[in-house]
Design a protein around this motif. Structure first.
Motif, short mmCIF file in Angstrom:
data_model
loop_
_atom_site.label_atom_id
_atom_site.label_comp_id
_atom_site.label_asym_id
_atom_site.label_seq_id
_atom_site.Cartn_x
_atom_site.Cartn_y
_atom_site.Cartn_z
N THR A 69 0.84 -1.20 0.00
CA THR A 69 0.00 0.00 0.00
C THR A 69 0.88 1.25 0.00
O THR A 69 1.82 1.35 0.78
CB THR A 69 -0.92 0.00 1.23
N VAL A 70 0.55 2.20 -0.88
CA VAL A 70 1.35 3.42 -1.00
C VAL A 70 0.78 4.51 -0.10
O VAL A 70 -0.41 4.84 -0.17
CB VAL A 70 1.40 3.91 -2.46
N LEU A 71 1.63 5.07 0.76
CA LEU A 71 1.25 6.11 1.70
C LEU A 71 1.78 7.47 1.23
O LEU A 71 2.90 7.57 0.73
CB LEU A 71 1.82 5.80 3.09
N ASN A 72 0.97 8.49 1.41
CA ASN A 72 1.38 9.85 1.08
C ASN A 72 2.15 10.45 2.26
O ASN A 72 1.58 10.68 3.33
CB ASN A 72 0.16 10.72 0.78
N VAL A 73 3.44 10.69 2.08
CA VAL A 73 4.30 11.27 3.12
C VAL A 73 4.72 12.66 2.66
O VAL A 73 5.11 12.85 1.51
CB VAL A 73 5.53 10.38 3.37
N GLU A 74 4.64 13.62 3.57
CA GLU A 74 4.99 15.01 3.26
C GLU A 74 6.08 15.46 4.22
O GLU A 74 5.95 15.28 5.44
CB GLU A 74 3.76 15.91 3.37
N ILE A 75 7.12 16.07 3.66
CA ILE A 75 8.28 16.50 4.46
C ILE A 75 8.41 18.01 4.35
O ILE A 75 8.50 18.57 3.25
CB ILE A 75 9.57 15.81 3.98
N TYR A 76 8.40 18.67 5.50
CA TYR A 76 8.55 20.12 5.57
C TYR A 76 9.89 20.46 6.22
O TYR A 76 10.43 19.68 6.99
CB TYR A 76 7.42 20.73 6.40
N GLY A 77 10.36 21.68 5.94
CA GLY A 77 11.61 22.12 6.53
C GLY A 77 12.75 21.92 5.57
O GLY A 77 12.62 21.36 4.48
N SER A 78 13.91 22.34 6.01
CA SER A 78 15.09 22.30 5.14
C SER A 78 15.62 20.89 4.98
O SER A 78 15.65 20.10 5.91
CB SER A 78 16.19 23.20 5.73
N ASP A 79 16.06 20.58 3.77
CA ASP A 79 16.74 19.31 3.51
C ASP A 79 18.24 19.41 3.79
O ASP A 79 18.96 18.42 3.74
CB ASP A 79 16.55 18.88 2.04
N ASP A 80 18.69 20.61 4.05
CA ASP A 80 20.12 20.87 4.26
C ASP A 80 20.49 20.51 5.70
O ASP A 80 20.00 21.11 6.66
CB ASP A 80 20.42 22.34 4.00
N ALA A 81 21.34 19.53 5.85
CA ALA A 81 21.74 19.09 7.20
C ALA A 81 22.42 20.20 7.99
O ALA A 81 22.41 20.20 9.22
CB ALA A 81 22.66 17.88 7.10
N ALA A 82 22.98 21.17 7.26
CA ALA A 82 23.63 22.28 7.97
C ALA A 82 22.61 23.15 8.67
O ALA A 82 22.90 23.80 9.66
CB ALA A 82 24.44 23.12 6.98
N ASP A 83 21.39 23.19 8.13
CA ASP A 83 20.33 23.99 8.73
C ASP A 83 19.67 23.25 9.90
O ASP A 83 19.25 23.86 10.88
CB ASP A 83 19.26 24.33 7.69
N ASP A 84 19.52 21.95 9.78
CA ASP A 84 18.83 21.20 10.82
C ASP A 84 19.39 19.78 10.85
O ASP A 84 19.10 18.96 9.99
CB ASP A 84 17.33 21.16 10.55
N ASP A 85 20.24 19.52 11.83
CA ASP A 85 20.77 18.18 11.97
C ASP A 85 20.23 17.51 13.22
O ASP A 85 20.76 16.49 13.68
CB ASP A 85 22.31 18.21 12.00
N GLY A 86 19.16 18.07 13.78
CA GLY A 86 18.55 17.50 14.97
C GLY A 86 17.60 16.38 14.63
O GLY A 86 17.48 15.92 13.49
N ASP A 87 16.88 15.93 15.64
CA ASP A 87 15.94 14.84 15.43
C ASP A 87 14.76 15.30 14.57
O ASP A 87 14.33 16.46 14.61
CB ASP A 87 15.42 14.34 16.78
#
Length: 364
Positions: A69-87
């Motif tokens: 089954t295919v689930l719709n997943v949405e990702i917000y925020g920066s993909d740049d690890a330098a901007d957010d490397d937290g959990d």
């Protein structure tokens, strides 16, 4: 008495029995409707900016669960690890909702004010843009879907802060029960919002307490029918009042009531019925016990669907296991906690994220 007489008597008894059931069920339904229509109107104080769609479009990630089954997943925020490397904050919505339920949190957490966090949300199967799948819905399936999302959307070397509302909280506990070895390695903290570990249909407070004695035994029949009948929800002014009574606190804002009513109405009837039926068999207490990371339990005092007693029972299990971070109770708030009390809820999330970051810095 001859055979024909016995058949006639049996037929009469069946008709009488059906009539009694009809009267009992009708009385319960009438009691709920009467309470809903007598309740105060929602407070019309204008729109809530937190409920608007986020300014930045999400990155959509189709995720295939274990059964295809295919689930719709949405990702917000920066993909740049330098901007957010937290959990990574992974948020799981509840029954009849969709990813829009989390707009108040996405708009905060993915903004500069909230630290531009990476936030992952997804539609539960059969909800929003996710496929319903071919199998009959089960609570175990919820946990398996979450596992697929975590594997696909949380980068290697990072952990998730799991936040689950209602059926979303049950999803987290289902996952923990099936994958206890992953709890500590894949997750740093959990927030269980307006949810339950078992007995969800037996302990709601939708039915008025002043029903006639003859009608009270029929309340479980009404609860089962309410959750598991695949019928469309008509759009009427009275329907909005019912949604308010069932899902939100007595002094909820009109903007919140309208938003929730629209979201519930958009849920396909078959998905609503299938998952409602699955929750009738709910028992994820082993998963609750498997939550070995700091876990916050959140509930509103006016929650009719998963009343405070559920939160207190879960908190006690977590307290005994040494993993209870906090039991947060919002006065006057109904089931849609993170919408009705969005500012307070977002502050709680900010504090939690800061605690997790400090803990990981000490370890490193």
């Amino acid at each position: 008495m001859n055979k024909r007489s016995l058949v006639n008597v049996g037929g009469i008894a069946t008709v009488i029995g059906a009539g009694v059931v009809g009267v009992g069920v009708g009385t319960v339904l009438a009691g709920i409707a009467r309470s809903a229509l007598r309740a105060e109107l929602a407070v019309d104080d204008g729109p809530d900016d937190l409920l608007t769609a986020p300014d930045s479009a999400p990155h959509r990630l189709p995720v295939r669960s274990s059964d295809g089954t295919v689930l719709n997943v949405e990702i917000y925020g920066s993909d740049d690890a330098a901007d957010d490397d937290g959990d990574v904050i992974v948020m799981v919505h509840g029954w009849t909702c969709n990813t829009a339920y989390w707009y108040p949190q996405i708009n905060h957490l993915a903004s500069s004010e909230g630290g531009r966090r990476r936030v992952v949300v997804y539609d539960q199967r059969g909800h929003g843009l996710s496929e319903r799948g071919l199998r009959r819905p089960t609570i175990a399936m919820l946990g398996q879907d979450l596992d697929a999302v975590l594997e696909a959307a949380v980068p290697a070397g990072r952990r998730a802060i799991l936040v689950g509302h209602s059926m979303g909280g049950m999803t987290i506990m289902s996952w923990a029960g099936q994958y206890p070895e992953k709890v500590g390695s894949r997750v740093s903290a959990v927030v269980l919002v307006s949810t339950a570990a078992k007995g969800v249909l037996e302990n709601h407070t939708l039915v008025p307490v002043d029903l006639p004695a003859y009608a009270r035994p029929f309340a479980p029949v009404v609860a089962k029918a309410f959750t598991s009948m695949p019928v469309p929800i008509p759009k009427t002014p009275y329907g909005v009042r019912i949604s308010h009574y069932i899902a939100l606190g007595p002094h909820a804002r009109k903007a919140h009531v309208d938003f929730v009513d629209e979201m519930i109405g958009a849920c396909p009837p078959r998905a609503r019925a299938g998952w409602g039926s699955a929750m009738g068999k709910l028992d994820v207490t082993p998963g609750l016990a498997a939550l070995s990371v700091p876990t916050t339990v959140v509930v509103g005092t006016e929650d009719r669907l998963t009343p405070r007693t559920h939160a207190e029972q879960m908190a006690e299990v977590l307290r005994r296991n040494g993993s209870l971070r906090d039991l947060v109770v919002y006065q006057g708030v109904g089931h849609m906690t993170s919408i009705e009390a969005a500012e307070r809820f977002n502050e709680m999330l900010d504090d939690l994220v800061a605690e997790v970051s400090r803990a990981e810095q000490r370890v490193s």
